[in-house]
Every structure is written in C-alpha cells, then in structure tokens.
Design an enzyme around this catalytic site. Structure first.
Site, PDB file in Angstrom:
ATOM      1  N   SER A  35      -5.189 -16.758 -11.660  1.00 25.26           N
ATOM      2  CA  SER A  35      -4.994 -16.796 -10.211  1.00 25.26           C
ATOM      3  C   SER A  35      -6.128 -16.073  -9.487  1.00 25.26           C
ATOM      4  CB  SER A  35      -3.650 -16.180  -9.821  1.00 25.26           C
ATOM      5  OG  SER A  35      -3.604 -14.834 -10.237  1.00 25.26           O
ATOM      6  N   ALA A  83      -2.028  -7.545 -15.311  1.00 19.15           N
ATOM      7  CA  ALA A  83      -1.742  -8.725 -14.484  1.00 19.15           C
ATOM      8  C   ALA A  83      -0.891  -8.358 -13.270  1.00 19.15           C
ATOM      9  CB  ALA A  83      -1.023  -9.778 -15.321  1.00 19.15           C
ATOM     10  N   ASN A 101       5.521 -11.276  -8.310  1.00 17.53           N
ATOM     11  CA  ASN A 101       4.357 -11.244  -9.195  1.00 17.53           C
ATOM     12  C   ASN A 101       4.164  -9.903  -9.897  1.00 17.53           C
ATOM     13  OD1 ASN A 101       2.523 -13.062 -10.104  1.00 17.53           O
ATOM     14  ND2 ASN A 101       0.943 -12.512  -8.635  1.00 17.53           N
ATOM     15  N   SER A 126      -1.851   3.225  -9.318  1.00 15.18           N
ATOM     16  CA  SER A 126      -2.893   3.457  -8.328  1.00 15.18           C
ATOM     17  C   SER A 126      -2.691   4.786  -7.618  1.00 15.18           C
ATOM     18  CB  SER A 126      -2.824   2.314  -7.316  1.00 15.18           C
ATOM     19  OG  SER A 126      -3.604   2.605  -6.187  1.00 15.18           O
ATOM     20  N   TYR A 151       2.266  -3.916  -1.636  1.00 10.51           N
ATOM     21  CA  TYR A 151       1.469  -3.719  -2.853  1.00 10.51           C
ATOM     22  C   TYR A 151       1.694  -2.313  -3.413  1.00 10.51           C
ATOM     23  CZ  TYR A 151      -2.372  -2.171  -5.723  1.00 10.51           C
ATOM     24  OH  TYR A 151      -3.094  -1.587  -6.730  1.00 10.51           O
ATOM     25  N   LYS A 155       3.667  -0.699  -7.062  1.00  8.79           N
ATOM     26  CA  LYS A 155       3.175   0.274  -8.051  1.00  8.79           C
ATOM     27  C   LYS A 155       4.189   1.410  -8.218  1.00  8.79           C
ATOM     28  CE  LYS A 155      -0.348  -2.005  -9.248  1.00  8.79           C
ATOM     29  NZ  LYS A 155      -0.296  -2.680 -10.561  1.00  8.79           N
ATOM     30  N   ASN A 201     -12.846  -4.683  -0.407  1.00 10.42           N
ATOM     31  CA  ASN A 201     -13.211  -3.351  -0.890  1.00 10.42           C
ATOM     32  C   ASN A 201     -14.670  -3.033  -0.586  1.00 10.42           C
ATOM     33  OD1 ASN A 201     -11.027  -4.342  -3.303  1.00 10.42           O
ATOM     34  ND2 ASN A 201     -10.649  -2.431  -2.245  1.00 10.42           N
ATOM     35  N   LEU A 202     -14.939  -1.744  -0.531  1.00  7.85           N
ATOM     36  CA  LEU A 202     -16.238  -1.292  -0.041  1.00  7.85           C
ATOM     37  C   LEU A 202     -17.428  -1.772  -0.875  1.00  7.85           C
ATOM     38  CD1 LEU A 202     -17.850   0.491   1.965  1.00  7.85           C
ATOM     39  CD2 LEU A 202     -17.534   2.385   0.354  1.00  7.85           C
TER      40      LEU A 202
HETATM   41  C1  WQD Z   1     -12.921   2.473   0.378  1.00  8.44           C
HETATM   42  C2  WQD Z   1     -13.457   3.139   1.634  1.00  8.44           C
HETATM   43  C3  WQD Z   1     -12.612   2.185   3.655  1.00  8.44           C
HETATM   44  C4  WQD Z   1     -14.499  -1.729   3.212  1.00  8.44           C
HETATM   45  C5  WQD Z   1      -7.929   0.175  -2.104  1.00  8.44           C
HETATM   46  C6  WQD Z   1      -6.438   0.122  -2.257  1.00  8.44           C
HETATM   47  C7  WQD Z   1      -6.013   0.942  -3.430  1.00  8.44           C
HETATM   48  C8  WQD Z   1      -6.723   0.502  -4.666  1.00  8.44           C
HETATM   49  C9  WQD Z   1      -8.203   0.402  -4.471  1.00  8.44           C
HETATM   50  C10 WQD Z   1      -6.282  -1.543  -5.874  1.00  8.44           C
HETATM   51  C11 WQD Z   1     -12.387   3.337   2.693  1.00  8.44           C
HETATM   52  C12 WQD Z   1     -14.098   1.979   3.554  1.00  8.44           C
HETATM   53  C13 WQD Z   1     -14.077  -0.435   3.010  1.00  8.44           C
HETATM   54  C14 WQD Z   1     -15.398  -2.001   4.283  1.00  8.44           C
HETATM   55  C15 WQD Z   1     -15.409   0.340   4.817  1.00  8.44           C
HETATM   56  N1  WQD Z   1      -6.110  -0.712  -5.022  1.00  8.44           N
HETATM   57  N2  WQD Z   1     -14.522   0.586   3.800  1.00  8.44           N
HETATM   58  N3  WQD Z   1     -15.828  -0.947   5.032  1.00  8.44           N
HETATM   59  O1  WQD Z   1      -8.796   1.439   0.551  1.00  8.44           O
HETATM   60  O2  WQD Z   1      -9.648   3.348  -0.872  1.00  8.44           O
HETATM   61  O3  WQD Z   1      -8.344   1.515  -1.891  1.00  8.44           O
HETATM   62  O4  WQD Z   1      -8.521  -0.315  -3.287  1.00  8.44           O
HETATM   63  O5  WQD Z   1      -6.182  -2.428  -6.421  1.00  8.44           O
HETATM   64  O6  WQD Z   1      -4.663   0.812  -3.611  1.00  8.44           O
HETATM   65  O7  WQD Z   1      -5.822   0.627  -1.102  1.00  8.44           O
HETATM   66  O8  WQD Z   1     -10.633   1.072  -1.200  1.00  8.44           O
HETATM   67  O9  WQD Z   1     -12.781  -0.102  -1.267  1.00  8.44           O
HETATM   68  O10 WQD Z   1     -11.029  -0.860   0.402  1.00  8.44           O
HETATM   69  O11 WQD Z   1     -12.192   1.314   0.733  1.00  8.44           O
HETATM   70  O12 WQD Z   1     -15.833   1.228   5.542  1.00  8.44           O
HETATM   71  O13 WQD Z   1     -15.781  -3.152   4.528  1.00  8.44           O
HETATM   72  O14 WQD Z   1     -14.417   2.262   2.216  1.00  8.44           O
HETATM   73  O15 WQD Z   1     -12.251   2.482   4.976  1.00  8.44           O
HETATM   74  O16 WQD Z   1     -12.685   4.545   3.324  1.00  8.44           O
HETATM   75  P1  WQD Z   1      -9.333   1.913  -0.724  1.00  8.44           P
HETATM   76  P2  WQD Z   1     -11.683   0.255  -0.337  1.00  8.44           P
END
Ligand code: WQD
Length: 340
Positions: A35, A83, A101, A126, A151, A155, A201-202
């Site tokens: 998926s 998964a 899921n 997480s 989500y 967890k 994600n960042l």
């Molecule tokens: C990291 C930092 C954003 C994107 C998430 C889930 C968590 C885990 C991992 C997994 C934050 C900033 C992000 C962007 C930005 N889940 N950011 N611009 O939110 O810490 O965790 O992923 O499966 O449960 O919540 O990770 O990578 O989204 O963000 O400024 O375009 O980067 O605000 O401070 P996060 P992230």
C-alpha cells in the site's frame, strides 16, 4: 538460523531492518500489502545483502490469510511488526481506516502468535505517545499524553493491547520501540524513504526541494520558545534504528529481557532545530536551500528528544551516525532515485 517475520518489510524502516537481520544471519520472511511500498524493494534488498528474502504479498486485514500464513510458517521465532499506516493528517480524515489497519491487524497477528510455542514480538511505536513532554530529554517513564491524532492513538492503543496480552500469556514476550524521527537511507543508496506525493516529513521535503522537485520548503513556525525559534526533534539515522530492532529481537530470543513487556526509546539523545537540519543539508550537499519561515503547523510540539540511557544500557545499543551522516545519505538516495 532463526526465521523472522517482518511485516511491512518493504517500507522505509522495514527494508533497512531486513538488511540488518540478514546480515546478522537471520532468515527473513517479509509480508507487505504494497500500500505504501513497491515490490522491487525485494530485489534492492538482495542486491545489498546477496541474500533473497522470501516475500509474500499479504494484507493483514484478511484474518483467514493471516491464519493460513502462520500455518505455513510454523517455525517463525520472532515477528517485527512494521505494517501500519502512518500519516498523521490522513488519520484525522480517515480514522476508521487507521483503526482497522493498525489495530485490527495487530489483534489478528497476536491471535496467531498465541498459537506458537513461543512468540517474540517487536512493535513499532512512536515518541508521539509522549505529546509535549514536561521534561526533556524524554524518558520511557514519562507519562503518555492524550493522543493528538487517530494515528497517535493507534500507537497508544497498540502498546496497551500488547501489554494486556503479555500479562496473561505464557508465550508472548514483547518489546515496544518508541522511535523519535527516523531519517536517512542505506549507504548503498539502494533503499530509502519513498513518500507518495507531497512529503509530510521534513527531510524528504528538504531533499526534494534541494533536487528541484519542490519550489520551496516551508519552515513551520519561527516563534517557538527555542534558541532559534524553530521546533526541536531527535533525528535518528534509519540504519541505527534498524540495528536496534535486531538487538531487541536478540534480547528476546536469548531470554535476556527483564520483563515480558518492555519499552525502549530509540533516538540519538540530541535535539536539532529545523534550521539546524537545513544547515546540515546545505553543508553536506553544497546546495543552498530555498526555504521560508511560515506559520506553525497544527499539532506540532515545541521540542522532543530522547533520553537514551535505557536503550544504551539494556540493549547495549548506541547510535553511530550523526545528523550530517543521515542527511548526506538521504541526499544520495534522493539523487539516486531521480537519476542525478
Ligand atoms: C519535523 C519538524 C515540523 C515539514 C512525525 C509524526 C511522528 C512520527 C514521525 C511516524 C517539525 C518541521 C516539517 C515541513 C517543517 N511518525 N517541518 N516543514 O512531526 O516530528 O513527527 O513523523 O511515523 O508521529 O508526528 O516529523 O518530519 O513531520 O517534522 O518545518 O515541510 O520539521 O514542524 O518541527 P514530526 P516531521
């Protein structure tokens, strides 16, 4: 050679863990419903390790298929369960999809594990379960806060289900691993993160902007009470994370666990701000990143980083890679998949 089932073994963290397991001598069987992954990862894994993993396309929501799978593989000694659906925003839109899921499938798996002679179970959790922790770094004993999203709730509920079963089962032993922010890719650049559509994600957003696939990175919030005003996270190299799964599994297989249900944080222990992550990318890639500070993103906590003492001492595991290492590997992977 112990046979280990890896569910979601073609995904980001799953595929890296399969590589580490094979390199440690385990026989791996992967199930994945594709998926959020692609079947060619099976060959990519083999091209790294030289070992073919058995792959079965299977959807864990189909109880009868899960049952038949375990009848066929009665000699499974351990399960690493990746998964699951993991997009926070999507989970708010489609809560029932997430509960089916991530929760229903967990129940089906545990029901089958109960029928084995002995079952060793590693669960992907997480740091999201901590919400905005009152104290930093975050220890495993920090309170679990009300979930911000379905989500996150899956967890928390998943952990509770496993704990309840471990209390009464004389067969099941489990380790819950609470990941901080997994990033990076294998050094071979043959496997890595493959987000579908616009990355949430960042780090994938950074590398896609760096390569020209996205115009500009939005930095969510520049007015947080941190040194540079941006959020702080604990970014952990996916290979370090994958290795932790192998040692956690070995702990259960060797019966060196102290309790039948244990929880470990997996992070580096070091917090980095969004701006530091951007600087790291610019340094290792030599590419200037187009970014702009915009408003805060809903649901983001100010700062989260792990207290790693428990994992270091009990698992004998430590991260080896720095943020720069992880960023460089993510950048090489991005360049590789875009043929640059
Ligand atoms: C990291 C930092 C954003 C994107 C998430 C889930 C968590 C885990 C991992 C997994 C934050 C900033 C992000 C962007 C930005 N889940 N950011 N611009 O939110 O810490 O965790 O992923 O499966 O449960 O919540 O990770 O990578 O989204 O963000 O400024 O375009 O980067 O605000 O401070 P996060 P992230």
């Amino acid at each position: 050679m112990d046979k280990i089932l890896v569910t979601g073994g073609l995904g980001f963290i799953g595929s890296h863990t399969v590589v580490e397991l094979q390199q440690e001598g385990f026989e791996v069987v992967i199930i994945d419903n594709l998926s959020n992954s692609s079947e060619d990862v099976v060959d990519r894994i083999e091209s790294i390790t030289g070992i073919a993993a058995v792959f079965e396309k299977l959807d864990l929501r189909d109880k009868s298929l899960v049952h038949s799978f375990f009848r066929k593989h009665k000699d499974i000694k351990g399960v690493i369960h990746f998964a699951a659906s993991k997009a926070v925003g999507e989970s708010v839109e489609k809560p029932l999809h997430y509960y089916e899921n991530n929760i229903t499938t967990l129940v089906y798996l545990l029901q089958e594990l109960e029928k084995l002679d002995a079952a060793n179970f590693i669960f992907s959790s997480s740091c999201t379960v901590y919400g905005q922790a009152d104290e930093l770094p975050i220890t495993e004993t920090a309170p679990v806060k009300p979930a911000e999203s379905p989500y996150g709730n899956t967890k928390q509920i998943g952990e509770e289900i496993i704990k309840d079963v471990c209390k009464v089962s004389n067969k099941l032993k489990a380790i819950v691993l609470r990941y901080f922010n997994p990033i990076g890719a294998h050094e071979s650049a043959k496997i890595g993160e493959l987000p579908i559509g616009v990355p949430q994600n960042l780090v994938p957003y950074i590398t896609q902007t760096g390569i020209g696939l996205r115009e500009q990175l939005s930095v969510f919030g520049g007015d947080y009470p941190t040194e540079d005003g941006t959020c702080i996270r604990d970014y952990i190299h996916v290979v370090d994370l994958a290795k932790a799964h192998v040692v956690a599994l070995q702990r259960l297989l060797n019966n060196s666990n102290k309790e039948t249900f244990e929880v470990f944080n997996l992070g580096t222990g070091k917090g980095s701000s969004v701006l530091e992550a951007i600087q790291s990318f610019e340094k290792v890639s030599g590419v200037k990143l187009n970014y702009k500070i915009v408003g805060r993103r809903e649901g983001d906590v100010t700062a989260a980083y792990a207290e790693t003492t428990k994992a270091n001492k009990e698992l004998g595991w430590k991260t080896k890679f720095s943020l720069d290492d992880a960023m460089l590997s993510a950048w090489k992977w991005e360049q590789n998949i875009r043929n640059k």
